[in-house]
Design an enzyme around this catalytic site. Sequence first.
Site, short mmCIF file in Angstrom:
data_model
loop_
_atom_site.label_atom_id
_atom_site.label_comp_id
_atom_site.label_asym_id
_atom_site.label_seq_id
_atom_site.Cartn_x
_atom_site.Cartn_y
_atom_site.Cartn_z
CG ASP A 1 -12.24 -5.61 14.24
OD1 ASP A 1 -12.42 -5.41 13.03
OD2 ASP A 1 -11.15 -5.49 14.80
CG PHE B 1 4.49 -0.07 6.90
CD1 PHE B 1 4.19 -0.89 5.82
CD2 PHE B 1 3.45 0.45 7.66
CE1 PHE B 1 2.87 -1.19 5.52
CE2 PHE B 1 2.13 0.16 7.37
CZ PHE B 1 1.84 -0.66 6.29
CB THR B 2 3.99 5.24 5.02
OG1 THR B 2 3.98 4.94 3.62
CG2 THR B 2 5.33 5.81 5.43
CB ALA B 3 -1.15 4.13 6.17
NE ARG C 1 -1.71 -1.08 0.44
CZ ARG C 1 -2.48 -1.99 -0.15
NH1 ARG C 1 -3.17 -2.85 0.58
NH2 ARG C 1 -2.56 -2.06 -1.47
CG MET C 2 5.56 -1.51 -0.52
SD MET C 2 6.42 -1.42 -2.13
CE MET C 2 6.69 0.37 -2.29
CB SER C 3 9.01 -1.27 5.43
OG SER C 3 9.02 -2.68 5.57
CG ASP D 1 -10.52 -0.65 19.61
OD1 ASP D 1 -10.83 -0.28 18.46
OD2 ASP D 1 -9.60 -1.44 19.84
CG ASP E 1 -14.71 0.84 15.70
OD1 ASP E 1 -14.94 0.53 14.52
OD2 ASP E 1 -13.74 0.42 16.34
#
Length: 703
Positions: free
Chosen positions: A311, A401-403, A406-408, A538, A542
């Site tokens: 990764d 911010f949120t997924a 993708r902004m804050s 991890d 994965d």
Amino acid sequence: MTLQTELPPAPETDSELVTSGAFDAKQLVASLPQAVRKLNPRDQARSPVMFVVFIGAIITTALAIWHPSVFAWVVTAWLWFTVLFAGLAEAVAEGRGRAQADSLRKVKRDTVARVIGDDGSITSVPGSELTVGMRIVVEAGEVIAGDGDVVEGIATVDESAITGESAPVVRESGGDRCAVTGGTVVLSDRIVVRITTEPGQTFVDRMIALVEGAARKKTPNEIALDILLTALTIIFLLAVVAVGPMQQFAGEAADPIKLIALLVCLIPTTIGALVSSIGIAGMDRLVQRNVLAMSGRAVEAAGDVDTLLMDKTGTITFGNRRATAFHPAPGVPADELADVARLCSLADETPEGRSIVDLAGAHFSTALEDRGLEGEAGSVPRAQSRGPERSDGSPLVTVPFTAQTRMSGVDLDGVQYRKGAADSVRAWIGADATDVDSIVDDISSRGGTPLVVAAGTQVLGVVELSDVVKPGMAERFVQLRAMGIRTVMVTGDNPLTAAAIAAQAGVDDFVAQATPEDKLELIRREQAAGRLVAMTGDGTNDAPALAQADVGLAMNTGTSAAKEAGNMVDLDSDPTKLIEVVGIGKQLLITRGALTTFSLANDLAKYFAILPALFSTVYPQLDALNVMHLHSAQSAIVSAVVFNALVIVALIPLSLRGVTYRAVSPARLLRRNLLIYGVGGVITPFIGIWLIDLLVRLLPGMG
């Protein structure tokens, strides 16, 4: 104008792939009682070669009692020593594991857990009675009673009893750092843990069983070597049985003790005695580096790996990207861009958000003070509606911010300020950010991450985040390439960023915007082509790829699903350690190959020592083969038997430490193996047997 700041110096990394394991001569003495217990016929039967020596020692003992002589008793004694020393090699390796297991047992404590009921009530339950699915609450100063995942809260945990590292680690609900291990101590705050293992099957329990070697099974390479050694033993057994009639036909009475000595010296006793200790020591070397291998097969598979998946974030790079430069749009002052970028990051608690506040504050300390909003990252509470007021009473609305977005940003004085991914900001303002497109592309091409900053519909500029490649990674990939291993970087970044980081790190290939399905498909594709694949991971996402990989190294900080799926667990949670694991696997294989080469090569000297001695009285011409000028037939045979036993003891430290492995081509590796252990295996017995003969000839009855 472009403002940049220097990054802090990166920590140094260890350039050594594998270091020798410690060996203490006192271990030999401490392991003698266990070696004596291994004289049990059931233990001896596990090794065909040593079982033949064991039976030979029993027969010579009976013959020595029947017709006692100095020669008979000396041969008998050294045959028993040979069997004992073989057990000693394995006992020393197992003893190291038991010592580590004893230290792990100290971690296990019969603690009382506070279990949360369905109605919210808390009941005290002994740790030994915890079952899967129970939720327990653990506060500062308390011991975690069982393995599980944090489902509520965040805390620092002392894992030094398991990892040996004194620095505490952070464990929090959600994400990839939620797993906790029973026996570790919470140092701060309060967490709720959901138990994921039954009593007696905890991570520590499995570690104890594995390091003791109790659950260790033979690997395919060990099985193949056993077949080779068994075949050689049968061949030499038939050859020695045929020598007896040949002696009688030549007019010389066959001596069973001499024939048994000949058989023991000709069969590959050296590698037969050390093969078990080599395998156990390989796993032990991993444990010394805080890597728990679930099987010896995983260690050997690491030595044969063809493709290595790593990764990007946290493995090849340091992980936390930092703001390193502000790039204003044409006509926009740099202080205005920095001011808005910092304003949009006040409610951003991510490392990236904090770094933007730090960078802006270091160079534009008065901009926010003029607005009455001085503070640090995270100092403004998150809100989706009316929030705190400025010093002049006007409202401030923060947008975290949120997924998804993708902004804050913030809403202030009727203006909406945002920072985020370029495509997200474009979609938000409803127009292309043409003024900064070239800046975005340039940052991406250099491996950075661009964050576009906007005020309403106006694009103010770009914040550059840099993900720095760890020092020494390029050199390590060169070493892996010399081993014949193809390296592949797997990342969720866009192709431009991934390509830049891949070029800087020196990996052979990369996969951008990778999903869990992409990782799994890549591994299956490599395996279908006949390659062995290793990877690190991890997270729960994965787990499928870790389970599919031939070598799956899971991080101890990761989720329980990841640790269950992998066949190795790194207690230090250092993904780059997979490179060391590969080196140890290579070291294990080359150690076994080197000692096998030495064992087969030193048989040549024993031919010259024993065969002329057996037929010298009937065929005096064979005395020409007595190149060592050994004193007599009896002294020659005894010297060969004594050397055969002593060489096992001499090679025990090497089998435990392992042969030093260097990243060179297979051809050079084979050449070095033959020159050192092949030629050395021929020369050493000539010298050793000759020196022993000088002493043996002084014994009565050896004339």
